[in-house]
Design an enzyme around this catalytic site. Structure first.
Site, PDB file in Angstrom:
ATOM      1  N   ASP A  66       6.242   1.798   6.221  1.00  0.00           N
ATOM      2  CA  ASP A  66       4.837   1.398   6.161  1.00  0.00           C
ATOM      3  C   ASP A  66       4.087   2.310   5.194  1.00  0.00           C
ATOM      4  OD1 ASP A  66       2.521   0.033   6.726  1.00  0.00           O
ATOM      5  OD2 ASP A  66       2.069   1.203   8.508  1.00  0.00           O
ATOM      6  N   HIS A 120       4.847   4.557  12.297  1.00  0.00           N
ATOM      7  CA  HIS A 120       3.727   5.513  12.252  1.00  0.00           C
ATOM      8  C   HIS A 120       4.071   6.860  12.884  1.00  0.00           C
ATOM      9  CE1 HIS A 120       0.060   2.661  11.402  1.00  0.00           C
ATOM     10  NE2 HIS A 120       0.993   2.621  10.460  1.00  0.00           N
ATOM     11  N   HIS A 170       0.852  -1.191   0.000  1.00  0.00           N
ATOM     12  CA  HIS A 170       0.000   0.000   0.000  1.00  0.00           C
ATOM     13  C   HIS A 170       0.886   1.238   0.000  1.00  0.00           C
ATOM     14  CE1 HIS A 170       0.427   1.183   4.334  1.00  0.00           C
ATOM     15  NE2 HIS A 170       0.579  -0.110   4.533  1.00  0.00           N
ATOM     16  N   GLU A 226       4.153  -5.936   4.390  1.00  0.00           N
ATOM     17  CA  GLU A 226       3.719  -4.986   5.413  1.00  0.00           C
ATOM     18  C   GLU A 226       4.888  -4.563   6.295  1.00  0.00           C
ATOM     19  OE1 GLU A 226       1.943  -2.983   6.844  1.00  0.00           O
ATOM     20  OE2 GLU A 226       0.033  -3.041   5.824  1.00  0.00           O
ATOM     21  N   GLU A 240      -4.889   1.322   2.655  1.00  0.00           N
ATOM     22  CA  GLU A 240      -4.727   0.278   3.672  1.00  0.00           C
ATOM     23  C   GLU A 240      -4.830   0.861   5.064  1.00  0.00           C
ATOM     24  OE1 GLU A 240      -2.643  -2.342   6.580  1.00  0.00           O
ATOM     25  OE2 GLU A 240      -2.213  -0.274   6.020  1.00  0.00           O
ATOM     26  N   GLU A 241      -4.265   2.057   5.261  1.00  0.00           N
ATOM     27  CA  GLU A 241      -4.308   2.679   6.585  1.00  0.00           C
ATOM     28  C   GLU A 241      -5.727   3.074   6.976  1.00  0.00           C
ATOM     29  OE1 GLU A 241      -1.978   2.388   8.463  1.00  0.00           O
ATOM     30  OE2 GLU A 241      -0.129   2.327   7.314  1.00  0.00           O
TER      31      GLU A 241
END
Length: 899
Positions: free
Chosen positions: A212, A349, A200, A273, A246-247
């Site tokens: 990510d 994140h 993603h 991922e 995706e998030e």
């Protein structure tokens, strides 16, 4: 120990025992004291000698405490060093870049360009326009360079759909006009079957999302380049899915697998991922079933790193995370492999998730593995007939990244029971001794088992008492930036308590008993405990039972090999070396797994919410690790002359660490550029408006809603930002769903400490609109309410039915309403760059009319990109936060209605 120091009950036990052994033992104490201690017969089954020689008993003079303690410490440190070396070895060959090989330098070029765009939230121009444009440009260039042996097809999908998921307590998701870029690489003649590779390109707000998941998309682009330029034709198609949402809790993968025409070709998938930044990519999920997929990874991966332990832990729900693997599995009924980077989850994140923190070697090893596995699957005959190989699960684990051992779980069960049988035969031999010896052995065995379990239990309780106390005094997470602090505090406390309990047993219960006998006895006890674990795990069908098999087989073999030397020469240095060498495999692999556990769980405890005391969790894990590692070291407590200095050293280290922790000497967070460990805080500048049944405004306020994502709350923030203190703790609006605050996701049950700082009203350019467009009675006597909502790209919808009413159906998900934790309903909505008004309906069954209406509906609009995301008060508050924090801030509105 002299008889005079024993208590009366113990003395009676000893005297009775000596009479059972024969009159000569009782009538000639002086001769027995002077005589050399006899060896235990056979396997030490019942030859319990009552008196020790003056030197301490045994064939020799017993182990030196200093030698034993130093030997065990150096042994564990050496094993830890070997584990660290294996983890740092990312790529086992020379530089890449030759024709037909994955080139990490090219993948890094893609990565740096994607992350230079900045945060890429779904619905933002950065995600929907700039990133999509760049990816399509690169794919077009690759298409031009491709070999004549292949055909490349590209499709930009913009799906709309809805589904319910039980993640985070359960909620429903709705998406509209989000983006997928789908590339199909196939033979010129086409293909009827395909393997899917998924990444993603969107990111969470305020993070560049390098690990990510931009690095995975970069790897996929480079894999596409290598495969498309190869002259070797594929047997099956490879579909590359670059998904853009995706998030948003797995929305884009759902749009592909339920709506795209190519999804019907997919027979297996690989999902790329991240749960950390760089390092080795771990295979942490496979299946469901379909053991041929594990075998494909084993056969093809050049740098394997896989564990069925990680799979069973992740699928147990302990880790609060999920991936697109779930969507492909549950909604597409497709088997697959889930890989993720797991190292350095402290900056996952956050703004620190940048391209420069991902080593080129990490990219190279990931690319080598993905390329090899995809190529293997795309040329495998099994892919076309995968349904024939779908049954059964696999036991799989890598050996320090060098190779993978994999075998069917049914074979694993046979191996486990064979190992168990061998241990039972060994232990059963002890019961074939003469009856009086067997009685002694059984009594000592069960007493020793009770002592061992008591020592483990008290070690856990001791560690938990320390953890609770540290949490109560406000020093939680002191180890977050200094992991060794947790080992020195909780680990040493657990070890010291185990040694203390066994030392008491040695002094007061097993007084004047042969050291060799006790050493063998407690080895047997440890072996029995691991046998019990082996049978329990195997009978429950858990593949991780192989660990218990290792902890039974190797120690048993070691015992059989060193037994003769122990009986002849006593517990000397030679015995110590041979014994520890025999335990090398189980202890080395245990430390390998323990590293993975702490690498994953330690950062998670810094973002696990305000309700879970992280020190209690970490202390429990450390105590469990101590119990495991101590099991075959327990005999040394009885083989050494004394444990006094060891206990004193451990107690002093634990006490010193405890005092330093209580004084606040270890600060949890760090802004060190080389290794940041930030505190995560969410700041939402919100204007809340509450309406009654007539539509009149009953309450309106504005403020900055503040959530800390760890147990320490704002205690470390208040000295830097004094206005954030307990006087502004956010009160719960009991009549409103989810306490009347704009939760982005339904994590309200994890975070119950939040703050609400008064601030001016927000004024976003695109204000949300929410209205009831129809209300009608259905033939089945329920009321259907149809709503329409417009607003920014992200909206959270909350609903609560009133007393006497029930929500029976709606137009979302599968049609059956799904409640979140607490009984309210949560709907997560997002859209791409452009979308029409969102219309949906709900049906409410009213069994008892109430004057306050049927249902309360609240809408929170989140502005996660562009100028509407910011406000002057929000920026001013954010600037006050210290540099060891990561405040993620945005503007939102909250409107509540009653119908």
């Amino acid at each position: 120990m002299e008889w005079g120091s024993e208590s009366a009950p113990v003395r009676r036990h000893r005297v009775a025992g000596e009479h059972r052994e024969g009159p000569s033992a009782a009538l000639q104490p002086e001769r027995e004291a002077r005589a050399p201690e006899p060896r235990a017969a056979g396997g030490g089954g019942g030859a319990r000698t009552r008196k020790r020689s003056p030197g301490g008993g045994g064939a020799g003079s017993g182990l030196s405490e200093a030698r034993a303690a130093l030997g065990l410490l150096l042994y564990l440190l050496a094993l830890r060093t070997l584990v660290q070396l294996s983890l740092q070895q990312l790529v086992l060959r020379g530089p890449a870049g030759s024709r037909g090989e994955f080139d990490a330098r090219q993948a890094r070029h893609y990565l740096e360009h994607i992350t230079s765009i900045g945060p890429r939230t779904t619905g933002s121009p950065e995600n929907e326009v700039l990133t999509v444009r760049y990816l399509l440009e690169q794919i077009q260039l690759l298409e031009q360079q491709s070999s004549d042996a292949h055909k490349i097809s590209v499709d930009v999908q913009r799906p709309t759909g809805s589904f319910s998921i039980d993640f985070l307590g359960g909620f429903t998701s709705y998406y509209d006009n989000i983006t997928n870029i789908v590339v199909k690489l196939e033979p010129q003649a086409g293909a009827q079957h395909a393997v899917l590779a998924n990444c993603h390109f969107d990111s969470v707000p305020n993070s560049p999302g390098a690990s990510d998941d931009a690095v995975s998309c970069s790897v996929m682009l480079e894999v596409l380049r290598v495969l498309s330029t190869s002259s070797e034709a594929l047997h099956h198609a490879i579909i590359f899915l670059f998904n853009g949402a995706e998030e948003n809790v797995l929305q884009a993968s759902h749009g592909f697998v339920t709506q795209h025409p190519w999804a019907s070709l997919v027979r297996a998938f690989i999902n790329l991922e991240a749960a950390g930044v760089g390092g080795k990519e771990l295979v942490f999920q496979t299946g469901p079933e379909n053991p041929w997929l594990v075998q494909a990874y084993v056969s093809a991966a050049k740098h394997p790193f896989a564990s069925v332990v990680a799979q069973e832990v992740f699928q147990s729900g302990i880790i609060p995370s999920d991936t697109d693997f779930r969507i492909f599995r549950d909604f597409g009924n497709i088997p697959g492999i889930d890989l993720a980077f797991i190292e350095n989850g402290y900056i996952y994140h956050t703004k620190y998730d940048t391209a420069d923190r991902i080593l080129t070697e990490s990219i190279q090893r990931a690319g080598d593995n993905i390329l090899a596995v995809l190529k293997y699957l795309a040329t495998s005959d099994m892919l076309a007939s995968s349904s024939e190989y779908q049954h059964g699960s696999m036991v799989f684990f890598d050996v320090f990244g060098l190779f993978v051992i994999a075998y069917p779980s049914r074979v694993g069960s046979i191996i486990n029971y064979m190992v168990f049988l061998a241990a039972v035969l060994y232990l059963g031999k002890k019961l074939l001794q003469p009856r009086h010896k067997t009685a002694h052995y059984l009594k000592d065995f069960f007493c020793g088992l009770g002592i061992t379990l008591a020592s483990w239990f008290t070690s856990l309780v001791t560690a938990l008492i320390l953890a609770v106390f540290v949490s109560l005094i406000g020093q939680s997470l002191s180890w977050y930036n200094h992991f060794y602090v947790s080992v020195c505090l909780y680990g040493t406390a657990a070890v010291a308590k185990i040694i203390f309990v066994h030392t008491l047993a040695k002094r007061f219960y097993y007084v004047n008993t042969s050291q060799q006998y006790l050493g063998e006895l407690f080895f047997d006890i440890a072996l029995s405990v691991h046998c019990l674990a082996l049978v329990t795990l195997t009978s429950r069908g858990l593949c991780l039972a192989f660990i218990s098999a290792v902890w039974v087989a190797f120690p048993l073999l070691t015992k059989l090999l060193v037994h003769k030397d122990l009986q002849q020469n006593g517990a000397g240095g030679k015995f110590l070396g041979a014994y520890l060498l025999g335990l090398l495999v189980p202890y080395l692999y245990a430390l390998y797994l323990i590293w993975a556990v702490f690498e994953m769980f330690t950062p998670i405890l810094g973002r696990s919410g305000s309700q879970i005391p992280p020190d209690v969790v970490l202390a429990s894990i450390l105590a469990a690790c101590v119990m495991l590692l101590s099991s075959y070291f327990l005999p040394f407590i009885y083989l050494v002359r004394s444990t006094h200095r060891t206990m004193v050293a451990l107690t002093l280290l634990c006490t010193l660490t405890f005092l330093l922790v209580c004084s606040g000497a270890f600060f949890p967070y760090s802004s060190n550029p080389a290794s940041p460990k930030p505190k995560r805080v969410f700041l939402q500048h919100v204007t809340r408006t509450f309406h009654d049944l007539e539509g009149s405004v009953t309450k309106r306020d504005s403020g900055i809603w503040i959530n800390g994502f760890d147990y320490t709350g704002m205690s470390h923030i208040t000295p830097h930002v004094p206005e954030i203190n307990d006087t502004i703790r956010a009160p719960c609006e009991e009549a409103a769903p989810l306490c009347g605050f704009p939760w982005y996701l339904p994590v309200h049950f994890l975070i119950k400490k939040n703050w609400y700082l008064p601030a001016p009203e927000v004024s976003p350019g695109l204000r949300p609109q929410f209205r009831l467009i129809a209300k009608e009675k259905t033939p089945w006597d329920s009321t259907r309410l149809t709503f329409e909502a417009t607003g920014p790209s992200h909206i959270s919808l909350y609903m609560r039915t009133h007393q006497g009413s029930a929500l029976t159906h709606w137009s979302l998900g599968s049609g059956t309403p799904v409640t979140s934790k607490g009984g309210d309903y949560f709907v997560f909505y997002s859209h791409g760059l452009q979308a029409s008004a969102w219309q949906f309906w709900i049906e409410v069954q009213v069994t008892e009319e109430k004057p306050g209406g049927m249902v309360t509906v609240a809408l929170a609009a989140h502005y996660l990109s562009g100028e509407d995301k910011r406000s002057s008060p929000l920026d001013a508050l954010k600037d006050k936060f210290p540099d060891w924090t990561f405040p993620s801030a945005w503007v939102c509105t909250y409107d509540l209605f009653v119908f």
